[in-house]
Scaffold this motif. Structure first.
Motif, PDB file in Angstrom:
ATOM      1  N   MET A   1     -35.326 -19.873   3.772  1.00 64.57           N
ATOM      2  CA  MET A   1     -34.852 -19.271   2.554  1.00 64.57           C
ATOM      3  C   MET A   1     -35.183 -20.193   1.380  1.00 64.57           C
ATOM      4  O   MET A   1     -34.900 -21.380   1.409  1.00 64.57           O
ATOM      5  CB  MET A   1     -33.347 -19.061   2.639  1.00 64.57           C
ATOM      6  N   ILE A   2     -35.769 -19.667   0.340  1.00 67.36           N
ATOM      7  CA  ILE A   2     -36.133 -20.443  -0.830  1.00 67.36           C
ATOM      8  C   ILE A   2     -34.995 -20.400  -1.846  1.00 67.36           C
ATOM      9  O   ILE A   2     -34.408 -19.364  -2.101  1.00 67.36           O
ATOM     10  CB  ILE A   2     -37.426 -19.891  -1.456  1.00 67.36           C
ATOM     11  N   ARG A   3     -34.676 -21.563  -2.412  1.00 62.29           N
ATOM     12  CA  ARG A   3     -33.687 -21.687  -3.473  1.00 62.29           C
ATOM     13  C   ARG A   3     -34.433 -22.133  -4.721  1.00 62.29           C
ATOM     14  O   ARG A   3     -34.505 -23.320  -5.019  1.00 62.29           O
ATOM     15  CB  ARG A   3     -32.624 -22.708  -3.075  1.00 62.29           C
ATOM     16  N   PRO A   4     -35.010 -21.171  -5.460  1.00 65.28           N
ATOM     17  CA  PRO A   4     -35.878 -21.558  -6.577  1.00 65.28           C
ATOM     18  C   PRO A   4     -35.110 -22.039  -7.804  1.00 65.28           C
ATOM     19  O   PRO A   4     -33.960 -21.672  -8.034  1.00 65.28           O
ATOM     20  CB  PRO A   4     -36.634 -20.268  -6.894  1.00 65.28           C
ATOM     21  N   ARG A   5     -35.778 -22.883  -8.562  1.00 70.36           N
ATOM     22  CA  ARG A   5     -35.273 -23.324  -9.864  1.00 70.36           C
ATOM     23  C   ARG A   5     -36.482 -23.623 -10.737  1.00 70.36           C
ATOM     24  O   ARG A   5     -37.579 -23.874 -10.239  1.00 70.36           O
ATOM     25  CB  ARG A   5     -34.381 -24.540  -9.763  1.00 70.36           C
ATOM     26  N   LEU A   6     -36.266 -23.597 -12.041  1.00 73.34           N
ATOM     27  CA  LEU A   6     -37.334 -23.924 -12.975  1.00 73.34           C
ATOM     28  C   LEU A   6     -37.314 -25.418 -13.263  1.00 73.34           C
ATOM     29  O   LEU A   6     -36.247 -26.024 -13.360  1.00 73.34           O
ATOM     30  CB  LEU A   6     -37.158 -23.161 -14.288  1.00 73.34           C
ATOM     31  N   GLY A   7     -38.491 -25.980 -13.395  1.00 72.71           N
ATOM     32  CA  GLY A   7     -38.605 -27.396 -13.703  1.00 72.71           C
ATOM     33  C   GLY A   7     -39.837 -27.650 -14.542  1.00 72.71           C
ATOM     34  O   GLY A   7     -40.743 -26.825 -14.615  1.00 72.71           O
ATOM     35  N   VAL A   8     -39.868 -28.812 -15.161  1.00 76.15           N
ATOM     36  CA  VAL A   8     -41.025 -29.223 -15.949  1.00 76.15           C
ATOM     37  C   VAL A   8     -41.734 -30.324 -15.178  1.00 76.15           C
ATOM     38  O   VAL A   8     -41.123 -31.324 -14.804  1.00 76.15           O
ATOM     39  CB  VAL A   8     -40.592 -29.728 -17.341  1.00 76.15           C
ATOM     40  N   VAL A   9     -43.008 -30.115 -14.911  1.00 75.74           N
ATOM     41  CA  VAL A   9     -43.820 -31.122 -14.239  1.00 75.74           C
ATOM     42  C   VAL A   9     -44.784 -31.698 -15.263  1.00 75.74           C
ATOM     43  O   VAL A   9     -45.149 -31.046 -16.224  1.00 75.74           O
ATOM     44  CB  VAL A   9     -44.564 -30.532 -13.020  1.00 75.74           C
ATOM     45  N   GLY A  10     -45.216 -32.919 -15.049  1.00 74.95           N
ATOM     46  CA  GLY A  10     -46.028 -33.563 -16.062  1.00 74.95           C
ATOM     47  C   GLY A  10     -47.382 -34.041 -15.603  1.00 74.95           C
ATOM     48  O   GLY A  10     -47.977 -34.877 -16.253  1.00 74.95           O
ATOM     49  N   CYS A  11     -47.874 -33.577 -14.490  1.00 74.20           N
ATOM     50  CA  CYS A  11     -49.144 -34.082 -14.004  1.00 74.20           C
ATOM     51  C   CYS A  11     -50.112 -32.939 -13.786  1.00 74.20           C
ATOM     52  O   CYS A  11     -49.756 -32.008 -13.073  1.00 74.20           O
ATOM     53  CB  CYS A  11     -48.929 -34.832 -12.703  1.00 74.20           C
ATOM     54  N   PRO A  12     -51.276 -32.918 -14.258  1.00 77.55           N
ATOM     55  CA  PRO A  12     -51.913 -33.779 -15.249  1.00 77.55           C
ATOM     56  C   PRO A  12     -51.504 -33.410 -16.665  1.00 77.55           C
ATOM     57  O   PRO A  12     -51.706 -34.173 -17.595  1.00 77.55           O
ATOM     58  CB  PRO A  12     -53.399 -33.531 -15.045  1.00 77.55           C
ATOM     59  N   ARG A  14     -48.208 -31.302 -18.981  1.00 76.44           N
ATOM     60  CA  ARG A  14     -46.867 -30.736 -18.860  1.00 76.44           C
ATOM     61  C   ARG A  14     -46.942 -29.234 -18.653  1.00 76.44           C
ATOM     62  O   ARG A  14     -47.698 -28.541 -19.329  1.00 76.44           O
ATOM     63  CB  ARG A  14     -46.037 -31.049 -20.097  1.00 76.44           C
ATOM     64  N   ALA A  15     -46.171 -28.744 -17.687  1.00 74.13           N
ATOM     65  CA  ALA A  15     -46.189 -27.324 -17.366  1.00 74.13           C
ATOM     66  C   ALA A  15     -44.820 -26.918 -16.839  1.00 74.13           C
ATOM     67  O   ALA A  15     -44.039 -27.735 -16.352  1.00 74.13           O
ATOM     68  CB  ALA A  15     -47.257 -27.031 -16.325  1.00 74.13           C
ATOM     69  N   LEU A  16     -44.536 -25.645 -16.934  1.00 75.39           N
ATOM     70  CA  LEU A  16     -43.319 -25.059 -16.388  1.00 75.39           C
ATOM     71  C   LEU A  16     -43.632 -24.635 -14.961  1.00 75.39           C
ATOM     72  O   LEU A  16     -44.629 -23.953 -14.713  1.00 75.39           O
ATOM     73  CB  LEU A  16     -42.903 -23.858 -17.229  1.00 75.39           C
ATOM     74  N   VAL A  63     -46.930 -23.796 -10.274  1.00 71.89           N
ATOM     75  CA  VAL A  63     -47.024 -23.913 -11.728  1.00 71.89           C
ATOM     76  C   VAL A  63     -47.118 -22.505 -12.310  1.00 71.89           C
ATOM     77  O   VAL A  63     -47.987 -21.720 -11.955  1.00 71.89           O
ATOM     78  CB  VAL A  63     -48.239 -24.762 -12.137  1.00 71.89           C
ATOM     79  N   LEU A  64     -46.183 -22.193 -13.208  1.00 73.35           N
ATOM     80  CA  LEU A  64     -46.152 -20.868 -13.821  1.00 73.35           C
ATOM     81  C   LEU A  64     -47.030 -20.788 -15.057  1.00 73.35           C
ATOM     82  O   LEU A  64     -47.821 -19.869 -15.200  1.00 73.35           O
ATOM     83  CB  LEU A  64     -44.712 -20.486 -14.163  1.00 73.35           C
ATOM     84  N   LEU A  65     -46.844 -21.745 -15.991  1.00 67.55           N
ATOM     85  CA  LEU A  65     -47.686 -21.752 -17.171  1.00 67.55           C
ATOM     86  C   LEU A  65     -47.682 -23.131 -17.796  1.00 67.55           C
ATOM     87  O   LEU A  65     -46.679 -23.833 -17.757  1.00 67.55           O
ATOM     88  CB  LEU A  65     -47.213 -20.716 -18.206  1.00 67.55           C
ATOM     89  N   PRO A  66     -48.819 -23.545 -18.359  1.00 62.92           N
ATOM     90  CA  PRO A  66     -48.850 -24.848 -19.028  1.00 62.92           C
ATOM     91  C   PRO A  66     -48.108 -24.780 -20.354  1.00 62.92           C
ATOM     92  O   PRO A  66     -48.122 -23.766 -21.042  1.00 62.92           O
ATOM     93  CB  PRO A  66     -50.339 -25.115 -19.235  1.00 62.92           C
ATOM     94  N   LEU A  67     -47.444 -25.858 -20.690  1.00 61.14           N
ATOM     95  CA  LEU A  67     -46.730 -25.929 -21.961  1.00 61.14           C
ATOM     96  C   LEU A  67     -47.698 -26.359 -23.055  1.00 61.14           C
ATOM     97  O   LEU A  67     -48.570 -27.201 -22.830  1.00 61.14           O
ATOM     98  CB  LEU A  67     -45.575 -26.920 -21.862  1.00 61.14           C
ATOM     99  N   PRO A  68     -47.566 -25.798 -24.253  1.00 59.00           N
ATOM    100  CA  PRO A  68     -48.504 -26.154 -25.322  1.00 59.00           C
ATOM    101  C   PRO A  68     -48.289 -27.587 -25.786  1.00 59.00           C
ATOM    102  O   PRO A  68     -47.175 -28.114 -25.742  1.00 59.00           O
ATOM    103  CB  PRO A  68     -48.179 -25.154 -26.429  1.00 59.00           C
ATOM    104  N   ARG A  69     -49.373 -28.186 -26.235  1.00 56.36           N
ATOM    105  CA  ARG A  69     -49.288 -29.526 -26.806  1.00 56.36           C
ATOM    106  C   ARG A  69     -48.851 -29.420 -28.256  1.00 56.36           C
ATOM    107  O   ARG A  69     -49.114 -28.431 -28.918  1.00 56.36           O
ATOM    108  CB  ARG A  69     -50.646 -30.206 -26.735  1.00 56.36           C
ATOM    109  N   ARG A  70     -48.173 -30.459 -28.726  1.00 62.04           N
ATOM    110  CA  ARG A  70     -47.785 -30.484 -30.136  1.00 62.04           C
ATOM    111  C   ARG A  70     -49.030 -30.700 -30.981  1.00 62.04           C
ATOM    112  O   ARG A  70     -49.917 -31.464 -30.593  1.00 62.04           O
ATOM    113  CB  ARG A  70     -46.823 -31.619 -30.413  1.00 62.04           C
ATOM    114  N   PRO A  71     -49.089 -30.067 -32.138  1.00 57.78           N
ATOM    115  CA  PRO A  71     -50.210 -30.345 -33.031  1.00 57.78           C
ATOM    116  C   PRO A  71     -50.203 -31.810 -33.458  1.00 57.78           C
ATOM    117  O   PRO A  71     -49.152 -32.448 -33.509  1.00 57.78           O
ATOM    118  CB  PRO A  71     -49.974 -29.438 -34.227  1.00 57.78           C
TER     119      PRO A  71
END
Length: 95
Positions: A1-12, A14-16, A63-71
């Motif tokens: 059984m999977i117990r999913p949660r959202l997290g932020v990963v940073g390699c290579p 940052r992504a959700l 990985v669901l989607l990469p997070l945008p970089r700050r300008p």
């Protein structure tokens, strides 16, 4: 059984990501996701720990989607050579 949660990963970059969590009622790891095995050096002093993953936790992530970089103009770096500091005021007396 999977117990999913959202997290932020940073390699290579940052992504959700959707990650699995350890089972909270696991009798082997008590919900931490692994079993720690501390070891010592030849004098008996603590030298570190090995970490063994518990079977209740896969540790996989999707990985669901990469997070945008700050300008570039929005990035703030503190310049410590500036007497006014990053906040715009100084602790120095005026004379």
């Amino acid at each position: 059984m999977i117990r999913p949660r959202l997290g932020v990963v940073g390699c290579p970059r940052r992504a959700l990501a959707l990650t699995d969590t350890p089972r909270p009622d696991c009798p082997d790891c008590d919900g931490t996701g692994g079993i720690e095995h501390p070891y010592g050096d030849e004098t008996g002093e603590y030298a570190g720990s090995d970490w063994e993953l518990c079977p209740c936790w896969t540790g996989r992530r999707v990985v669901l989607l990469p997070l945008p970089r700050r300008p570039r103009w929005l990035r703030r770096r503190a310049d410590y050579r500036d007497p006014w500091g990053p906040a715009g005021y100084s602790d120095e007396p005026p004379f």
